[in-house]
Design a protein around this motif. Structure first.
Motif, short mmCIF file in Angstrom:
data_model
loop_
_atom_site.label_atom_id
_atom_site.label_comp_id
_atom_site.label_asym_id
_atom_site.label_seq_id
_atom_site.Cartn_x
_atom_site.Cartn_y
_atom_site.Cartn_z
N SER A 381 0.81 -1.22 0.00
CA SER A 381 0.00 0.00 0.00
C SER A 381 0.84 1.27 0.00
O SER A 381 0.30 2.36 -0.12
N GLY A 404 4.42 -9.85 -8.69
CA GLY A 404 3.33 -9.57 -7.76
C GLY A 404 3.24 -10.55 -6.60
O GLY A 404 2.35 -10.43 -5.76
N LEU A 406 4.25 -12.20 -3.03
CA LEU A 406 4.91 -11.79 -1.78
C LEU A 406 5.91 -12.85 -1.34
O LEU A 406 5.86 -14.00 -1.79
N GLU A 431 3.80 -5.40 7.30
CA GLU A 431 3.90 -6.46 8.30
C GLU A 431 3.25 -7.75 7.82
O GLU A 431 3.63 -8.84 8.25
N GLY A 432 2.31 -7.65 6.87
CA GLY A 432 1.73 -8.85 6.27
C GLY A 432 2.72 -9.51 5.33
O GLY A 432 2.93 -10.72 5.38
N SER A 433 3.36 -8.73 4.49
CA SER A 433 4.32 -9.26 3.51
C SER A 433 5.49 -9.96 4.20
O SER A 433 6.00 -10.97 3.70
N ASN A 458 0.31 -1.60 9.82
CA ASN A 458 -0.98 -0.91 9.75
C ASN A 458 -2.14 -1.82 10.13
O ASN A 458 -3.30 -1.48 9.96
N GLU A 460 -3.46 -4.39 8.87
CA GLU A 460 -4.41 -4.86 7.85
C GLU A 460 -3.67 -5.19 6.57
O GLU A 460 -2.50 -4.84 6.39
N ALA A 462 -3.88 -3.69 3.67
CA ALA A 462 -4.49 -2.46 3.17
C ALA A 462 -4.77 -2.52 1.67
O ALA A 462 -5.83 -2.11 1.21
N ILE A 463 -3.83 -3.06 0.93
CA ILE A 463 -4.02 -3.02 -0.53
C ILE A 463 -5.19 -3.91 -0.96
O ILE A 463 -5.86 -3.63 -1.95
C1 LIG Z 1 2.38 -15.21 -2.20
C2 LIG Z 1 1.25 -14.22 -2.17
N1 LIG Z 1 0.16 -14.48 -1.41
C3 LIG Z 1 -0.83 -13.58 -1.34
C4 LIG Z 1 -0.79 -12.43 -2.07
C5 LIG Z 1 -1.97 -11.46 -2.04
N2 LIG Z 1 -1.61 -10.19 -1.40
C6 LIG Z 1 -1.25 -9.11 -2.13
S1 LIG Z 1 -0.95 -7.78 -1.21
C7 LIG Z 1 -1.35 -8.59 0.21
C8 LIG Z 1 -1.35 -7.87 1.52
C9 LIG Z 1 0.00 -7.48 2.01
O1 LIG Z 1 -0.12 -6.95 3.30
P1 LIG Z 1 0.92 -5.97 3.95
O2 LIG Z 1 2.29 -6.42 3.66
O3 LIG Z 1 0.57 -5.77 5.37
O4 LIG Z 1 0.78 -4.64 3.11
P2 LIG Z 1 -0.31 -3.48 3.01
O5 LIG Z 1 -1.27 -3.88 1.94
O6 LIG Z 1 -0.99 -3.36 4.34
O7 LIG Z 1 0.51 -2.33 2.63
C10 LIG Z 1 -1.69 -9.91 -0.05
C11 LIG Z 1 -2.06 -10.91 0.97
C12 LIG Z 1 0.34 -12.22 -2.88
N3 LIG Z 1 0.49 -11.12 -3.64
N4 LIG Z 1 1.35 -13.12 -2.90
#
Ligand SMILES: Cc1ncc(C[n+]2csc(CCOP(=O)(O)OP(=O)(O)O)c2C)c(N)n1
Length: 532
Positions: A381, A404, A406, A431-433, A458, A460, A462-463
């Motif tokens: 995000s 794309g 993660l 923190e999700g990534s 954050n 969540e 968010a994106i």
């Molecule tokens: C391997 C993989 N699993 C799931 C996703 C789907 N995905 C894209 S962005 C995202 C959220 C990432 O969260 P965070 O790092 O907290 O970033 P924010 O969106 O809050 O900035 C997810 C789960 C992905 N891109 N790659």
């Protein structure tokens, strides 16, 4: 007589491939036995981490990197990261152990059934050699494939009893001690024709993609833009695993929108669009519209025949991007008789209220970012906000997951730092990534790789909430992430970590982290939502 193992290590040594990333199992131990002292093994605790570290290392060193995985389950774990390496055009030799040949037919434990099929969609070459004696030749082929354009991963499955097999040294000299090169220059006619189109254009622009940097074409792209007064757009972030152009340059206009309709609309003012070093175009999400306005023509320069073939519009030249841009500069008489493009607005100063927005975090980072620093980013995000605030301007300063997926950022930053030990590396993570490759923190600590990790918390995804509104989806579960504490987890792996909130505390924590010798984590509390 030598063994397959002796010859393999000679091959890797000769290619300068003395760093092996990996996660070992019983099927790899025969290869690793009596590990030569001039080699370095970098341990990742999960195969996705090992592959992404090798990806970062390969991209930042410009050489083929080797990652060695465990048989079926290890290779399976690595496939997501191999997909990403393919998207990044990272030249990787991926090897995996295999059950002993005598036990494969009865499918003994850990047999990698149909090994060559597992990663096939994401590698350029996939082989399990028919005989033990063919292993070095297969490895050599994989290395050549990985390093030839378009660069990418190549896979070899190696039964565990092959390593001790005897092999004639003569095979080594005739089959393996070869070099291959694939930097093709376009024909003079193609260059002259493109130069003529450019000369005749009223308002041309350049869309700068990641292969400009990867092919050493950075200076040529700048020279072309300055001489021809081109407006320059960055290829959409979805496919922009590297920068193609200095983002503080007066010709630079910003990031092209990734979706079909919006990108076509942004390109409307131009009568000629030159896309260099990118597919045409890395679109996502699905917002339809015309690819190009009726008066706009497009020419792509790519070293990848597949990119040239699958583009939905325009012409293409398949050749080395850097050499083509240089040849174009030389073929044009410049400076062109055109108005220079309009300057891009300065980045707005964001609000610094607590919790900080992504843009505010990156405005603070900008003040502490080292002159020759490198960013590896996986903070979905706030990617645009970081690009806008930092406006990175040096070649080799930015790495992102081009496909794309993660799980790239954290480990890739370790590989980048190992390849570029003289440049400071900052890894920016959501923190999700961070969770997809969280064990990478252990490698950073164990090998004292001095990456500074900035984690935006954050609470969540968010994106995904933003995508939800774009796709008119409501009521989707599981988009909140309460209670993740990356700093505490990183600390448990041995990386010194702090959590801060607000501008002053973030600034102080970044200053401390930047001046320290080892890896550090600064986790900052962030506001929800997207940041531009
Ligand atoms: C391997 C993989 N699993 C799931 C996703 C789907 N995905 C894209 S962005 C995202 C959220 C990432 O969260 P965070 O790092 O907290 O970033 P924010 O969106 O809050 O900035 C997810 C789960 C992905 N891109 N790659």
């Amino acid at each position: 007589m030598s063994t397959v193992r002796d010859v393999t290590f000679d091959l890797l040594r000769e290619r300068g491939m003395t760093t092996i990333f990996g996660n070992p199992g019983s099927t790899e131990l025969p290869m690793l036995a009596d590990f030569p002292s001039d080699f370095r093994y970098v341990l990742g605790l999960h195969e996705g981490v090992a592959v992404a570290m090798a990806d970062g290392f390969a991209q930042a060193s410009g050489t083929v990197a080797h990652v060695n995985l465990h048989t079926a389950p290890g290779l399976g774990n690595g496939v997501g990261a191999i997909f990403t390496a393919r998207s990044n055009k990272a030249p990787l030799l991926v090897t995996a152990g295999q059950q002993a040949r005598s036990l494969m037919t009865l499918q003994a434990l850990l047999t990698n059934r149909d090994a060559i099929e597992v990663a096939k969609p994401y590698v350029k070459f996939s082989v399990e050699p028919p005989r033990a004696q063919d292993v070095p030749h297969a490895l050599a082929q994989a290395i050549h494939h990985a390093g030839l354009p378009p660069r990418g991963p190549a896979f070899v499955s190696i039964p565990m009893d092959d390593w001790k097999a005897e092999i004639e040294p003569v095979d080594f000299t005739t089959q393996i001690r070869r070099t291959t090169g694939g930097r093709a220059r376009p024909s003079d006619d193609e260059i002259a024709a493109l130069a003529e189109r450019l000369r005749a254009a009223r308002n041309p622009c350049l869309v700068a993609g990641p292969d400009i940097d990867a092919s050493g074409g950075w200076d040529a792209a700048v020279a072309l833009a300055e001489q021809e007064r081109l407006a320059v757009w960055a290829a959409p972030a979805t496919g922009g695993n590297r920068l193609g152009f200095p983002e503080d340059h007066p010709s630079f206009q910003g990031l092209l929108a990734p979706a079909v309709g919006p990108a076509g609309h942004m390109l409307e003012p131009y009568d000629l669009v030159i896309v260099a070093g990118s597919s045409v175009l890395p679109y996502y999400p699905n917002i339809p519209g015309p690819y190009l306005a009726p008066g706009t023509e497009l020419v792509a320069i790519t070293s990848d025949p597949d990119e040239a073939a699958r583009a939905p519009m325009g012409d293409a030249i398949v050749a080395d991007v850097g050499l083509t841009l240089r040849a174009l500069v030389d073929a044009l008489d410049g400076p062109a008789d055109r108005e220079p493009p309009p300057p891009r607005a300065a980045a707005e100063t964001p609000e610094f209220s607590e919790p900080l927005s992504g843009a505010a975090v990156h405005a603070v980072l900008r003040e502490r970012f080292p002159e020759d620093g490198i960013v590896v980013i996986e903070s979905p995000s706030s990617t645009g906000a970081l690009r806008n605030q930092l406006r990175l301007s040096r070649s080799g300063s930015y790495y992102f997951s081009g496909g794309g997926g993660l799980g790239f950022g954290l480990p890739a930053s370790i590989g980048v730092a190992l390849a570029q030990p003289d440049r400071p590396v900052v890894c920016v993570l959501g923190e999700g990534s961070a969770q997809y490759a969280i064990t990478g923190f252990w490698t950073a600590a164990a090998y004292n790789v001095p990456v500074k990790f900035l984690v935006l918390r954050n609470n969540e995804y968010a994106i995904l909430k933003w995508f939800g509104s774009l796709e008119a989806v409501s009521g989707a579960p599981a988009l909140d992430l309460p209670g993740l504490d990356v700093a505490a987890t990183a600390q448990s792996y041995g990386v010194e970590s702090v959590t801060v909130s607000g501008r002053d505390a973030l600034d102080a924590a970044l200053a401390t982290a930047m001046s320290s010798d080892g890896p550090r984590v600064v986790q900052v509390e962030c506001a929800p939502g997207m940041s531009a």
